[in-house]
Design an enzyme around this catalytic site. Sequence first.
Site, PDB file in Angstrom:
ATOM      1  N   TYR A   1      43.020 -10.785  50.650  1.00 51.05           N
ATOM      2  CA  TYR A   1      42.898  -9.428  50.136  1.00 51.05           C
ATOM      3  C   TYR A   1      42.343  -8.503  51.223  1.00 51.05           C
ATOM      4  CZ  TYR A   1      44.081 -11.800  45.839  1.00 51.05           C
ATOM      5  OH  TYR A   1      44.736 -12.564  44.904  1.00 51.05           O
TER       6      TYR A   1
ATOM      7  N   CYS B   1      40.902 -14.231  37.522  1.00 56.38           N
ATOM      8  CA  CYS B   1      41.695 -13.133  36.978  1.00 56.38           C
ATOM      9  C   CYS B   1      42.369 -13.549  35.682  1.00 56.38           C
ATOM     10  CB  CYS B   1      42.746 -12.701  37.987  1.00 56.38           C
ATOM     11  SG  CYS B   1      42.066 -11.852  39.427  1.00 56.38           S
TER      12      CYS B   1
ATOM     13  N   ARG C   1      39.324 -23.263  37.758  1.00 57.52           N
ATOM     14  CA  ARG C   1      40.258 -23.949  36.866  1.00 57.52           C
ATOM     15  C   ARG C   1      39.572 -25.071  36.085  1.00 57.52           C
ATOM     16  NH1 ARG C   1      42.983 -22.283  41.364  1.00 57.52           N
ATOM     17  NH2 ARG C   1      45.068 -21.371  41.075  1.00 57.52           N
TER      18      ARG C   1
ATOM     19  N   GLN D   1      32.612  -9.652  40.733  1.00 51.37           N
ATOM     20  CA  GLN D   1      33.273  -9.671  42.036  1.00 51.37           C
ATOM     21  C   GLN D   1      33.989  -8.338  42.235  1.00 51.37           C
ATOM     22  OE1 GLN D   1      37.068 -11.833  42.913  1.00 51.37           O
ATOM     23  NE2 GLN D   1      35.767 -13.103  44.219  1.00 51.37           N
TER      24      GLN D   1
ATOM     25  N   ARG E   1      32.246 -13.464  49.237  1.00 49.25           N
ATOM     26  CA  ARG E   1      33.175 -14.602  49.227  1.00 49.25           C
ATOM     27  C   ARG E   1      34.098 -14.479  50.428  1.00 49.25           C
ATOM     28  NH1 ARG E   1      36.951 -16.648  44.140  1.00 49.25           N
ATOM     29  NH2 ARG E   1      36.428 -18.842  44.420  1.00 49.25           N
TER      30      ARG E   1
ATOM     31  N   PRO F   1      34.812 -16.289  39.608  1.00 48.86           N
ATOM     32  CA  PRO F   1      35.658 -15.226  39.060  1.00 48.86           C
ATOM     33  C   PRO F   1      37.101 -15.703  38.918  1.00 48.86           C
ATOM     34  CG  PRO F   1      35.141 -14.806  41.369  1.00 48.86           C
ATOM     35  CD  PRO F   1      34.315 -15.977  40.959  1.00 48.86           C
TER      36      PRO F   1
END
Length: 367
Positions: free
Chosen positions: A185, A27, A327, A102, A233, A25
């Site tokens: 998070y 963003c 990436r 996710q 995760r 995932p």
Amino acid sequence: MPQPKLFEPIAIGGRTLANRIVVAPMCMYSAEDGRMTDWHLIHLGALSHSGAAILTIEATAVLPEGRISYADVGLWDDATEAAMDRVLKGVRAWSDMPIAIQLAHAGRKASTAKPWEGGAQIAPDAVHGWQTVSASDLAFAEGENPPLALDHAGLARVRDAFAQAARRAVRLGIDAIQIHAAHGYLLHQFLSPLSNRREDDYGGSLENRMRFPLEVFEAVRDAVPAGYPVTVRISGTDWVEGGWDIQGSIAFSQALEGRGCAAIHVSSGGLDRRQQIPVGPGYQVPLARAVRQAVGIPVIAVGLITEPEQAEAIVATGDADMVALARTVLYDPRWPWHAAARLGASVSAPPQFWRSQPSGLRDLFRK
């Protein structure tokens, strides 16, 4: 040549995937009030032809205040569900790649600007800002507006929002759910003693700090059909003295496995500004290896995995069962094609692209 391990099938929960490559995932900061846009159709559509085993939708907030930034994707009401449905229908019209999502809540790391706008926290009373929440009222960084510590009603609201988003994901035909308990998070904020200073049943001991993340997992598990893959995760370590560490990650992973978790995705860091991360190729693989040695469910490694031979070595030696690319696959959306070519494997590709197959690799592409 024997089939490379990277391109062998693997079962995750009740689903068999074609190979061991996950599109992680990522963003995009391109949503409008939580609603996916045409950017997501283009972005996900391109990656759905990458040849990976499964494509994961970016961190998707289960509540508006759970977004990292005001431009994050959400799945908390009919409007956000309808926008995601439109994008998914566009992708699926041309690709049969399995799609995961996710589900996330950013906690105290929410209410920020887009990265290319500086990424700083936005004050609650400013445009695009809101009051954040967390395990405790400790700000992520000096000078930031502190979060409100969630009371029991707030915990129930967040837990129920994860479950409701899971039901929406199933209704959308999404193939698997990943719960985000990493990168500093909200659920990670409960796990780490650096961010969780509570004095009730959700703070203090490791058992108590794991309690809310495990309750969220159980709520999601109970909201989806039996056998539906629910994965998690985690951050294997905070990379800070006295913080969340690999021993806690192993205990948490074992508790998740006992509750029916289908796989563990091992990342690291993101909780504390003091982190000292030894960044280098495959730097998080030892964390994945430690978790894999302690559980019987598949483990996914991620982090600076850039070369096909590197990815093959990770899964062939048993350090992890799958590798996730973020990436790397943004930079090279056909990375699985190129990995298959280098390792002597074949990969799924749409017929519109078959004429691009190099003349010396006649068996590279398959339906």
